[in-house]
Motif scaffolding. Sequence first.
Motif, PDB file in Angstrom:
ATOM      1  N   THR A   6      -6.840   1.745   5.706  1.00 29.17           N
ATOM      2  CA  THR A   6      -7.207   1.099   4.453  1.00 29.17           C
ATOM      3  C   THR A   6      -6.980  -0.407   4.537  1.00 29.17           C
ATOM      4  O   THR A   6      -7.793  -1.202   4.058  1.00 29.17           O
ATOM      5  CB  THR A   6      -6.392   1.692   3.286  1.00 29.17           C
ATOM      6  OG1 THR A   6      -6.646   3.090   3.205  1.00 29.17           O
ATOM      7  CG2 THR A   6      -6.774   1.035   1.964  1.00 29.17           C
ATOM      8  N   VAL A   7      -5.868  -0.817   5.136  1.00 24.36           N
ATOM      9  CA  VAL A   7      -5.597  -2.242   5.306  1.00 24.36           C
ATOM     10  C   VAL A   7      -6.653  -2.883   6.199  1.00 24.36           C
ATOM     11  O   VAL A   7      -7.109  -4.001   5.945  1.00 24.36           O
ATOM     12  CB  VAL A   7      -4.183  -2.456   5.881  1.00 24.36           C
ATOM     13  CG1 VAL A   7      -3.980  -3.923   6.279  1.00 24.36           C
ATOM     14  CG2 VAL A   7      -3.135  -2.044   4.857  1.00 24.36           C
TER      15      VAL A   7
ATOM     16  N   GLN B 151       1.917   5.554  -2.442  1.00 22.71           N
ATOM     17  CA  GLN B 151       1.576   6.823  -1.788  1.00 22.71           C
ATOM     18  C   GLN B 151       2.546   7.949  -2.118  1.00 22.71           C
ATOM     19  O   GLN B 151       2.614   8.934  -1.400  1.00 22.71           O
ATOM     20  CB  GLN B 151       1.518   6.601  -0.277  1.00 22.71           C
ATOM     21  CG  GLN B 151       0.482   5.590   0.152  1.00 22.71           C
ATOM     22  CD  GLN B 151      -0.878   5.874  -0.436  1.00 22.71           C
ATOM     23  OE1 GLN B 151      -1.416   6.963  -0.266  1.00 22.71           O
ATOM     24  NE2 GLN B 151      -1.425   4.904  -1.144  1.00 22.71           N
TER      25      GLN B 151
ATOM     26  N   GLN C 172      -3.181   4.598   5.510  1.00 21.06           N
ATOM     27  CA  GLN C 172      -3.062   3.287   4.888  1.00 21.06           C
ATOM     28  C   GLN C 172      -3.283   2.163   5.895  1.00 21.06           C
ATOM     29  O   GLN C 172      -3.741   1.080   5.540  1.00 21.06           O
ATOM     30  CB  GLN C 172      -1.707   3.149   4.198  1.00 21.06           C
ATOM     31  CG  GLN C 172      -1.577   4.014   2.961  1.00 21.06           C
ATOM     32  CD  GLN C 172      -2.741   3.829   1.992  1.00 21.06           C
ATOM     33  OE1 GLN C 172      -3.113   2.706   1.648  1.00 21.06           O
ATOM     34  NE2 GLN C 172      -3.340   4.947   1.576  1.00 21.06           N
TER      35      GLN C 172
ATOM     36  N   ARG D 213     -11.166   6.594   0.367  1.00 27.46           N
ATOM     37  CA  ARG D 213     -10.084   5.646   0.644  1.00 27.46           C
ATOM     38  C   ARG D 213      -8.793   6.353   1.048  1.00 27.46           C
ATOM     39  O   ARG D 213      -8.253   6.107   2.128  1.00 27.46           O
ATOM     40  CB  ARG D 213      -9.812   4.773  -0.591  1.00 27.46           C
ATOM     41  CG  ARG D 213      -8.553   3.926  -0.428  1.00 27.46           C
ATOM     42  CD  ARG D 213      -8.269   3.015  -1.591  1.00 27.46           C
ATOM     43  NE  ARG D 213      -6.882   2.587  -1.574  1.00 27.46           N
ATOM     44  CZ  ARG D 213      -6.454   1.364  -1.862  1.00 27.46           C
ATOM     45  NH1 ARG D 213      -7.310   0.430  -2.206  1.00 27.46           N
ATOM     46  NH2 ARG D 213      -5.156   1.071  -1.827  1.00 27.46           N
ATOM     47  N   GLU D 214      -8.296   7.224   0.185  1.00 25.35           N
ATOM     48  CA  GLU D 214      -6.958   7.761   0.396  1.00 25.35           C
ATOM     49  C   GLU D 214      -6.919   8.860   1.453  1.00 25.35           C
ATOM     50  O   GLU D 214      -5.971   8.939   2.240  1.00 25.35           O
ATOM     51  CB  GLU D 214      -6.402   8.291  -0.930  1.00 25.35           C
ATOM     52  CG  GLU D 214      -6.258   7.216  -2.002  1.00 25.35           C
ATOM     53  CD  GLU D 214      -5.314   6.100  -1.572  1.00 25.35           C
ATOM     54  OE1 GLU D 214      -4.117   6.382  -1.389  1.00 25.35           O
ATOM     55  OE2 GLU D 214      -5.775   4.964  -1.385  1.00 25.35           O
TER      56      GLU D 214
ATOM     57  N   GLU E 277      -9.531  -3.473   4.089  1.00 21.65           N
ATOM     58  CA  GLU E 277      -9.310  -4.609   3.203  1.00 21.65           C
ATOM     59  C   GLU E 277      -9.525  -5.913   3.955  1.00 21.65           C
ATOM     60  O   GLU E 277     -10.146  -6.849   3.433  1.00 21.65           O
ATOM     61  CB  GLU E 277      -7.904  -4.558   2.624  1.00 21.65           C
ATOM     62  CG  GLU E 277      -7.616  -5.689   1.653  1.00 21.65           C
ATOM     63  CD  GLU E 277      -6.239  -5.611   1.030  1.00 21.65           C
ATOM     64  OE1 GLU E 277      -5.907  -6.516   0.241  1.00 21.65           O
ATOM     65  OE2 GLU E 277      -5.494  -4.659   1.334  1.00 21.65           O
TER      66      GLU E 277
ATOM     67  N   TYR F 185     -11.784   0.228   1.443  1.00 23.17           N
ATOM     68  CA  TYR F 185     -10.731  -0.340   0.602  1.00 23.17           C
ATOM     69  C   TYR F 185     -10.854   0.163  -0.832  1.00 23.17           C
ATOM     70  O   TYR F 185      -9.898   0.160  -1.585  1.00 23.17           O
ATOM     71  CB  TYR F 185     -10.822  -1.866   0.645  1.00 23.17           C
ATOM     72  CG  TYR F 185      -9.768  -2.576  -0.158  1.00 23.17           C
ATOM     73  CD1 TYR F 185      -8.420  -2.297   0.026  1.00 23.17           C
ATOM     74  CD2 TYR F 185     -10.114  -3.539  -1.097  1.00 23.17           C
ATOM     75  CE1 TYR F 185      -7.442  -2.963  -0.714  1.00 23.17           C
ATOM     76  CE2 TYR F 185      -9.151  -4.208  -1.829  1.00 23.17           C
ATOM     77  CZ  TYR F 185      -7.820  -3.919  -1.636  1.00 23.17           C
ATOM     78  OH  TYR F 185      -6.858  -4.574  -2.375  1.00 23.17           O
TER      79      TYR F 185
ATOM     80  N   HIS G 128       0.831  -1.206   0.000  1.00 26.04           N
ATOM     81  CA  HIS G 128       0.000   0.000   0.000  1.00 26.04           C
ATOM     82  C   HIS G 128       0.866   1.258   0.000  1.00 26.04           C
ATOM     83  O   HIS G 128       0.617   2.197  -0.768  1.00 26.04           O
ATOM     84  CB  HIS G 128      -0.918   0.004   1.227  1.00 26.04           C
ATOM     85  CG  HIS G 128      -2.082  -0.917   1.110  1.00 26.04           C
ATOM     86  ND1 HIS G 128      -3.366  -0.482   0.909  1.00 26.04           N
ATOM     87  CD2 HIS G 128      -2.155  -2.265   1.156  1.00 26.04           C
ATOM     88  CE1 HIS G 128      -4.183  -1.522   0.846  1.00 26.04           C
ATOM     89  NE2 HIS G 128      -3.468  -2.612   1.003  1.00 26.04           N
TER      90      HIS G 128
END
Length: 951
Positions: free
Chosen positions: A170-171, A100, A167, A796-797, A174, A803, A96
């Motif tokens: 985000t993980v 970035q 991130q 997301r970002e 996921e 995810y 990930h």
Amino acid sequence: MFKQTINALVVAGLVGCASSPSTDTAVADGINLLETVEQKSEQLVIPYKKFQLENGLTVILHEDKSDPLVHVDVTYHVGSGREEIGKSGFAHFFEHMMFQGSENVADEQHFKIISEAGGTLNGTTNSDRTNYFETAPSNQLEKMLWLEADRMGFLLDAVTQKKFEVQRETVKNERGQRVDNRPYGRLGERVAEAMYPEGHPYSWPVIGYMEDLNRANVNDVKKFFLRWYGPNNATLTIGGDIDEEQTLAWVKKYFGSIPRGPEVKDPTPVEVTLDKDRYISLEDNVSLPLLYMAYPTVYARHEDEAPLDVLASILGQGRTSLLYKNLDKEGIAVQSRVSHGCRELACEFVLLALPNPMSGKGLADIESIIRDSFKEFEQRGVKADDIERVKASIKSRLIYGLQSVSGKVSQLAAYQTFEDDPNLIQKELERYENVTEEDVMRVYEQYLKGQHAVIMSVVPKGQKGMVAHKDTWTPSERKIPEYKEVTEADLDIRVAEDDFDRSVMPEAGDNPTIKVPEIWRTELSNGIKVLGAVNKETPTTAIRLRVKTGSSNDPLNKLGLASITASMLNESTNNYSNEELSNILQKLGSSVSISSGDTYTQLTISSLTENLDKTLQIANEKLREPKFDPADFKRVKEQTIEGIKSAAKQPSVVASNVYRKLLFGADNAFAYADSGTIESVNNITLDDVKKFYNEYYSPAVASIVAVSDLEESELSTKLKRFSSWNGGDVAQVPLKPFPELQKAIYFVDKPGAAQSEIRIGKRSLPYDATGEYFRAGLMNYNLGGAFNSRININLREDKGYTYGARSGFSGNERYGSFTASAGVRTDVTDKSIIEFLKEIKTYSNSGMTEAELTFMKNSLGQRDARDYETPRQKLGFLGRIMTYDLDEDFVDEQNDILQSIELDELNQLAQEHLELDEMIIVVVGDKKSVMPSLEKLGYDIIEVDAEANRL
């Protein structure tokens, strides 16, 4: 057969013979040529040259001028297996972080730059390696190399605490989407804990334990990067339309100054043994229990891997297998399977089955039948057909893998990473070619007979009594070493020194010339129209025969009828049993399958061209001579019902099903899932299936698209096999009026759901290749159609809510929709909806910017270079032409529209088609957790009982 396959490949120009490994030869300052593989003989290889830079970076070049494409792959020999105890998930986390931004690439620009160049990209992590890859038009190669080099050598200054935190969220999303919120999602994690001793690299999941990531700080992951992401632990593989001299010059320029990292030794496999069977269990949100038996065996490319693969095929792959005969065929299981999955350090021989509740058998019965099947195998032995089937499937799989430059590059990269030898395809074939019947019996007796396994029962929540056996093993509490905080002073930073300005992004070369496939047309004597294209890159043929019938034609009280009818055509025929058909196809290395959707049922054929006649014979048999055996029907019907129950446990499926029914109404059969409902499937009889087949399967509504290395005349002759098929006109069921949409949140309760699934949208335009539908798709690209779209960057970002989030238009000839969707963290369900609505409203009111217009035109204007590479892509292109009666130059017209369309027109489309007051919202999640915050959004909330199929 094997000799014929190789000869065909020689004609296709895909084979070669490895030269004797040469001594290092300097081809340029700092670059040594290690090996050359050229096309010389009948051995099957991918031609390449292998180089090495002074910093240890291995470089492999493969030239393929068939399409104006390049594929770049950077594989690092590091996966979760290189992690330390208590620091799991770092390898995946860095996958990930590598997107970035880096020292010379701004935040969120990696995806933007490649997308704007007309390319596609991604990264993947497993237990043994991490890879990053891009496919783009050939004029973008220098830019791709600049990007990959920047994140290999200049990443750490851009790894900030803020990016780290985003991130990390985000993980977590996921994991929620792929593990915690998915039925059976934690199965692999639990089995690994029981299979491998504490501290073994495979004893923790690739995605990691969230408590480990929560414990880490940004310097922990920087230290991990510095240990493993040096050029001497990487392979750079470049394939496609390249110039070798220029490519090497760019590689030297961008990668040559990156300092070596610490030395890396290959890990050593350690034998895994179990002293007794380890029974474990898990209660999960599933409809069917599952039995999973895993035996430890060898490791990847061990001499016994190939015979163990053959054994797996005999025991449980396809309809020739023992488990199919003893479980599926008898209606005891709705599904069974055997596999032998291998990784760098260990392999697992896995048998699994899901019992059919209607059989009255449970997991203990399944285990008993599996063990009895072992005994049956001992008596049965190994037959010549067994060996031939596996050999044929391996050969065909390797050949099909050569259909794309990405497939060839990926194969070269993997072989180099794990074996230090990209030239392994021929050796792969030979090790299966050399498997004997005695080898298979030997590995059975060594690794399965009398050996111990991890045996896992996954059962519905609250049904602990359904396990195959009470638990005999429980994981010990994880022993986490005392955490020592990593500081900046602990980091051994390596700095490259250059004689050029890396901050300047390379310009693209001249746009390559892109040619759509040349098309030929013909018509069979019974009126079936045929659209074809020649593809000389591999000796293969792909065919899709479509019949214009699908779930749209289902009676409302027998929803699922089209799907079950298609499934029955995959069963026995008047002349062959299931087992005979499966045996023939596997030995041909071919596949023939029939499936149905809303509007079409399609027969899909994939074959090595040398075996096409026999494959077409089977395809024709399946289409025109179905036996409609009552035993097959009973089994298919029961499997369908269990599939519906299983889908009802998947929040993403539930959300899409409820949303579709709301949009298009309960009076239209296509508004339901193609599989139907439990009630409707129970209403279907075998006579219904026969009637549906006789009424709706006809050459009058059939068409064929085909891609082959054969010329038009030869393939057309072979397709005449279908010209004796007779049938009259077929009436299509008219659309019923669509319901008036009530602006509201429609909520489905999934107690304990780890995530909430969101759908926001409305009915919209039917498909039109060059009209308003196409233009609306251009308008949406910056809203939710690209990774760098506003919706995905926001949710997301920037915020770490999901995810992935997206929006888009979809449609066919008669209807269409606009949908924005995501799976989000439960605790931000309301916030995610607010952000979705904000982005849609802003876009509708203000439209896209000039910069976004330029990005969209550049991105979509160059992606055609990768649209027609593989036979599958060519079939899709031909299928669109056939389905919508398009002119062959419709792509040129689309490109003209793309280049000429102006901001005012796009923004007007946004105002017309993104009106929030016309949209509904569907949420599937945990009511207890999310309802209080949803009630504050100001929408009416209507609860939906999805499983009872009521709104």
